[in-house]
Write an enzyme that holds these catalytic residues in place. Structure first.
Site, PDB file in Angstrom:
ATOM      1  N   ARG A 183       0.816  -1.193  -0.004  1.00  0.00           N
ATOM      2  CA  ARG A 183      -0.017  -0.097  -0.024  1.00  0.00           C
ATOM      3  C   ARG A 183       0.850   1.221   0.043  1.00  0.00           C
ATOM      4  O   ARG A 183       0.410   2.264   0.717  1.00  0.00           O
ATOM      5  CB  ARG A 183      -0.987   0.067   1.276  1.00  0.00           C
ATOM      6  CG  ARG A 183      -1.924  -1.149   1.237  1.00  0.00           C
ATOM      7  CD  ARG A 183      -2.843  -1.400   0.147  1.00  0.00           C
ATOM      8  NE  ARG A 183      -3.508  -2.445   0.144  1.00  0.00           N
ATOM      9  CZ  ARG A 183      -3.072  -3.474  -0.644  1.00  0.00           C
ATOM     10  NH1 ARG A 183      -1.946  -3.674  -1.357  1.00  0.00           N
ATOM     11  NH2 ARG A 183      -3.890  -4.702  -0.500  1.00  0.00           N
ATOM     12  N   SER A 244     -10.680   0.001   3.658  1.00  0.00           N
ATOM     13  CA  SER A 244     -10.127  -0.396   4.848  1.00  0.00           C
ATOM     14  C   SER A 244      -9.481   0.845   5.252  1.00  0.00           C
ATOM     15  O   SER A 244      -8.566   1.605   4.431  1.00  0.00           O
ATOM     16  CB  SER A 244      -9.033  -1.678   4.662  1.00  0.00           C
ATOM     17  OG  SER A 244      -9.457  -2.667   4.281  1.00  0.00           O
ATOM     18  N   GLU A 316      -4.760   3.855   6.486  1.00  0.00           N
ATOM     19  CA  GLU A 316      -4.315   3.689   5.017  1.00  0.00           C
ATOM     20  C   GLU A 316      -5.127   4.667   4.151  1.00  0.00           C
ATOM     21  O   GLU A 316      -4.415   5.301   3.054  1.00  0.00           O
ATOM     22  CB  GLU A 316      -4.891   2.452   4.737  1.00  0.00           C
ATOM     23  CG  GLU A 316      -4.692   2.085   3.301  1.00  0.00           C
ATOM     24  CD  GLU A 316      -5.294   0.681   2.567  1.00  0.00           C
ATOM     25  OE1 GLU A 316      -5.202  -0.209   3.409  1.00  0.00           O
ATOM     26  OE2 GLU A 316      -5.608   0.733   1.370  1.00  0.00           O
TER      27      GLU A 316
HETATM   28  C1  LIG Z   1     -15.314  -0.542  -0.660  1.00  0.00           C
HETATM   29  C2  LIG Z   1     -13.768  -0.216  -0.951  1.00  0.00           C
HETATM   30  C3  LIG Z   1     -13.066  -1.369  -1.043  1.00  0.00           C
HETATM   31  C4  LIG Z   1     -11.781  -1.187  -1.413  1.00  0.00           C
HETATM   32  N1  LIG Z   1     -10.766  -2.304  -1.461  1.00  0.00           N
HETATM   33  C5  LIG Z   1      -9.511  -2.271  -1.628  1.00  0.00           C
HETATM   34  C6  LIG Z   1      -8.614  -3.378  -1.702  1.00  0.00           C
HETATM   35  O1  LIG Z   1      -9.073  -4.669  -1.840  1.00  0.00           O
HETATM   36  N2  LIG Z   1      -7.472  -3.119  -2.063  1.00  0.00           N
HETATM   37  C7  LIG Z   1      -6.865  -2.170  -1.974  1.00  0.00           C
HETATM   38  O2  LIG Z   1      -5.639  -1.897  -2.231  1.00  0.00           O
HETATM   39  N3  LIG Z   1      -7.766  -0.886  -1.763  1.00  0.00           N
HETATM   40  C8  LIG Z   1      -8.943  -1.011  -1.781  1.00  0.00           C
HETATM   41  N4  LIG Z   1      -9.677   0.249  -1.557  1.00  0.00           N
HETATM   42  C9  LIG Z   1      -8.962   1.457  -1.441  1.00  0.00           C
HETATM   43  C10 LIG Z   1      -9.119   2.083  -2.741  1.00  0.00           C
HETATM   44  O3  LIG Z   1     -10.194   1.678  -3.828  1.00  0.00           O
HETATM   45  C11 LIG Z   1      -7.811   1.831  -3.627  1.00  0.00           C
HETATM   46  O4  LIG Z   1      -6.582   2.569  -2.848  1.00  0.00           O
HETATM   47  C12 LIG Z   1      -7.821   2.642  -4.900  1.00  0.00           C
HETATM   48  O5  LIG Z   1      -6.651   2.041  -5.630  1.00  0.00           O
HETATM   49  C13 LIG Z   1      -7.795   4.186  -4.746  1.00  0.00           C
HETATM   50  O6  LIG Z   1      -7.982   4.549  -6.183  1.00  0.00           O
HETATM   51  P1  LIG Z   1      -8.694   5.996  -6.584  1.00  0.00           P
HETATM   52  O7  LIG Z   1      -8.710   6.345  -7.991  1.00  0.00           O
HETATM   53  O8  LIG Z   1     -10.037   5.877  -5.930  1.00  0.00           O
HETATM   54  O9  LIG Z   1      -7.810   6.890  -5.722  1.00  0.00           O
HETATM   55  P2  LIG Z   1      -8.243   8.282  -5.091  1.00  0.00           P
HETATM   56  O10 LIG Z   1      -8.886   7.905  -3.606  1.00  0.00           O
HETATM   57  O11 LIG Z   1      -8.969   9.137  -5.955  1.00  0.00           O
HETATM   58  O12 LIG Z   1      -6.722   8.807  -4.643  1.00  0.00           O
HETATM   59  C14 LIG Z   1      -5.845   8.470  -3.952  1.00  0.00           C
HETATM   60  C15 LIG Z   1      -4.693   9.156  -3.931  1.00  0.00           C
HETATM   61  O13 LIG Z   1      -4.136   9.187  -5.111  1.00  0.00           O
HETATM   62  C16 LIG Z   1      -3.757  10.408  -5.772  1.00  0.00           C
HETATM   63  N5  LIG Z   1      -3.867  10.285  -7.107  1.00  0.00           N
HETATM   64  C17 LIG Z   1      -5.160   9.476  -7.758  1.00  0.00           C
HETATM   65  N6  LIG Z   1      -4.974   9.612  -9.129  1.00  0.00           N
HETATM   66  C18 LIG Z   1      -3.549  10.200  -9.486  1.00  0.00           C
HETATM   67  C19 LIG Z   1      -2.964  10.196 -10.743  1.00  0.00           C
HETATM   68  N7  LIG Z   1      -3.625  10.162 -11.956  1.00  0.00           N
HETATM   69  N8  LIG Z   1      -1.813  10.788 -10.394  1.00  0.00           N
HETATM   70  C20 LIG Z   1      -1.037  10.988  -9.214  1.00  0.00           C
HETATM   71  N9  LIG Z   1      -1.769  10.842  -8.197  1.00  0.00           N
HETATM   72  C21 LIG Z   1      -3.006  10.572  -8.301  1.00  0.00           C
HETATM   73  C22 LIG Z   1      -4.620  11.368  -5.167  1.00  0.00           C
HETATM   74  O14 LIG Z   1      -4.385  12.539  -5.255  1.00  0.00           O
HETATM   75  C23 LIG Z   1      -4.901  10.668  -3.757  1.00  0.00           C
HETATM   76  O15 LIG Z   1      -3.611  11.299  -3.108  1.00  0.00           O
HETATM   77  C24 LIG Z   1     -11.055  -0.112  -1.306  1.00  0.00           C
HETATM   78  C25 LIG Z   1     -11.942   1.024  -1.192  1.00  0.00           C
HETATM   79  C26 LIG Z   1     -13.287   0.906  -1.091  1.00  0.00           C
HETATM   80  C27 LIG Z   1     -14.351   2.290  -0.822  1.00  0.00           C
END
Ligand SMILES: Cc1cc2nc3c(=O)[nH]c(=O)nc-3n(C[C@H](O)[C@H](O)[C@H](O)COP(=O)(O)OP(=O)(O)OC[C@H]3O[C@@H](n4cnc5c(N)ncnc54)[C@H](O)[C@@H]3O)c2cc1C
Length: 324
Positions: A183, A244, A316
């Site tokens: 992570r 999480s 996280e």
């Molecule tokens: C119900 C649920 C289940 C989940 N299950 C998992 C799981 O099984 N495993 C897991 O690892 N995670 C899980 N997550 C967490 C999350 O989905 C992951 O971390 C996911 O990869 C985040 O992606 P996002 O696009 O939503 O990021 P965001 O929340 O939009 O952004 C996260 C960070 O990344 C930065 N960012 C986003 N895009 C870019 C870019 N293009 N360039 C630079 N920085 C950027 C943002 O500014 C921020 O700092 C879960 C979340 C939920 C709500």
């Protein structure tokens, strides 16, 4: 550094770049999985890479704090929102380059949503990206946290990324340079506007990523994805959440969820937020939750787990925006 204040000169400069695509005072809650987050001074739903790069340069030259959201599934945004520019990234085009030896290179825009991308690739008979099918994020957000599930994670398939730095200069970085671990990545060092006054402008913006996948049987890949989807439905809360909340602490403590449960906090409610009765590492929005309710539950869980078991549990999810 002084707090940023929205002003007419910056608004005019952003309008000159974005025209009618620019929105003002957009509720960020509409763009996060928790359905929490106050207004963004300026907001863009980005679908054009060139426009996004020009916007980055404009924000940098005018010192406008910049935040990029993928699918908003790993962030808790403050009730007061974000002072400055927020971009929801929807650069979601992808191409598949068949290498002719049972492998392919998948090139995907950083705003592609993992569930849809994974299922489309599966249909084409390419395997290796299934792990991402049930993660509700985008390619960019997935790389930032080296997201993973069911034994897979980004570090296993990612080969290289294209980035734009805050000056708008483009670069290609091989995966070995991204410091991907549990992570974690080179982006996590600096995220959060506490450490970087200009928001994500302290880091590179990920524009696209390339993955190496293997040929597989479309029906078998689909079945695997369906099984993982079923597992989620049965085992994880379906209410709005940030996934999480805590990373698992190092051995011998066990998972963060089990520690919170043993501490007796499962189901605990503060305001409109609750530690999920189904999975103690999830905090769910019961309908009208504020970011502060979630913060209060996070602090309570950390304090209680530390007192009862001596374990430090680290969030996280990222806390972003204007917290008191
Ligand atoms: C119900 C649920 C289940 C989940 N299950 C998992 C799981 O099984 N495993 C897991 O690892 N995670 C899980 N997550 C967490 C999350 O989905 C992951 O971390 C996911 O990869 C985040 O992606 P996002 O696009 O939503 O990021 P965001 O929340 O939009 O952004 C996260 C960070 O990344 C930065 N960012 C986003 N895009 C870019 C870019 N293009 N360039 C630079 N920085 C950027 C943002 O500014 C921020 O700092 C879960 C979340 C939920 C709500």
């Amino acid at each position: 550094m002084a707090k940023y204040q929205k002003n007419e000169a910056d608004l005019a400069a952003l309008k000159a770049v974005l025209g009618e695509n620019l929105k003002e005072d957009e509720p960020i809650a509409r763009h996060t999985s928790w359905r929490i987050g106050g207004p963004a001074d300026y907001f863009l739903r980005a679908t054009d890479e060139a426009e996004l790069v020009v916007l980055l340069k404009t924000c940098r030259s005018r010192n406008i704090p910049f935040l990029i959201i993928g699918n908003g599934s790993n962030m808790l945004v403050a009730d007061k929102g974000w002072r400055g520019m927020v971009v929801e990234n929807r650069l979601d085009a992808f191409t598949v380059n068949d290498l002719g030896d049972g492998r392919c290179l998948l090139k995907a825009g950083s705003g592609a949503l993992l569930g849809a991308l994974s299922r489309r690739i599966a249909k084409l008979g390419w395997s290796g990206f299934e792990f991402a099918a049930t993660i509700p994020g985008s390619v960019g957000g997935g790389i930032v946290s080296n997201a993973g599930a069911h034994g897979g994670d980004f570090s296993k398939v990612l080969r290289r990324v294209a980035v734009a730095n805050a000056n708008g200069e483009l670069d290609i970085l091989p995966a070995e340079k991204l410091e991907l671990s549990y992570r974690d990545s080179r982006w996590r060092e600096q995220v959060g506007n506490n450490k970087v006054p200009l928001g994500n402008l302290g880091n590179e913006l990920i524009l696209w990523a390339e993955f190496e996948l293997q040929q597989g049987d479309p029906a078998a890949i689909k079945q695997h994805i369906d099984e993982m989807t079923d597992w989620r439905r049965k085992n994880q809360p379906q209410e709005p959440s940030g996934g999480s909340v805590f990373k698992n602490p190092p051995a011998p403590f066990g998972s963060a969820g089990s520690l919170i449960e043993k501490a007796g906090l499962k189901g605990h409610v503060i305001g409109g937020a609750q530690i999920s009765p189904r999975h103690a590492n999830f905090i769910i929005n019961l309908g009208e939750a504020k970011a502060q309710d979630v913060i209060d539950l996070i602090n309570l869980a950390r304090k209680t787990v530390k007192e009862q078991f001596g374990a430090d549990i680290e969030p996280e999810v990222e806390m972003l925006g204007e917290f008191d």
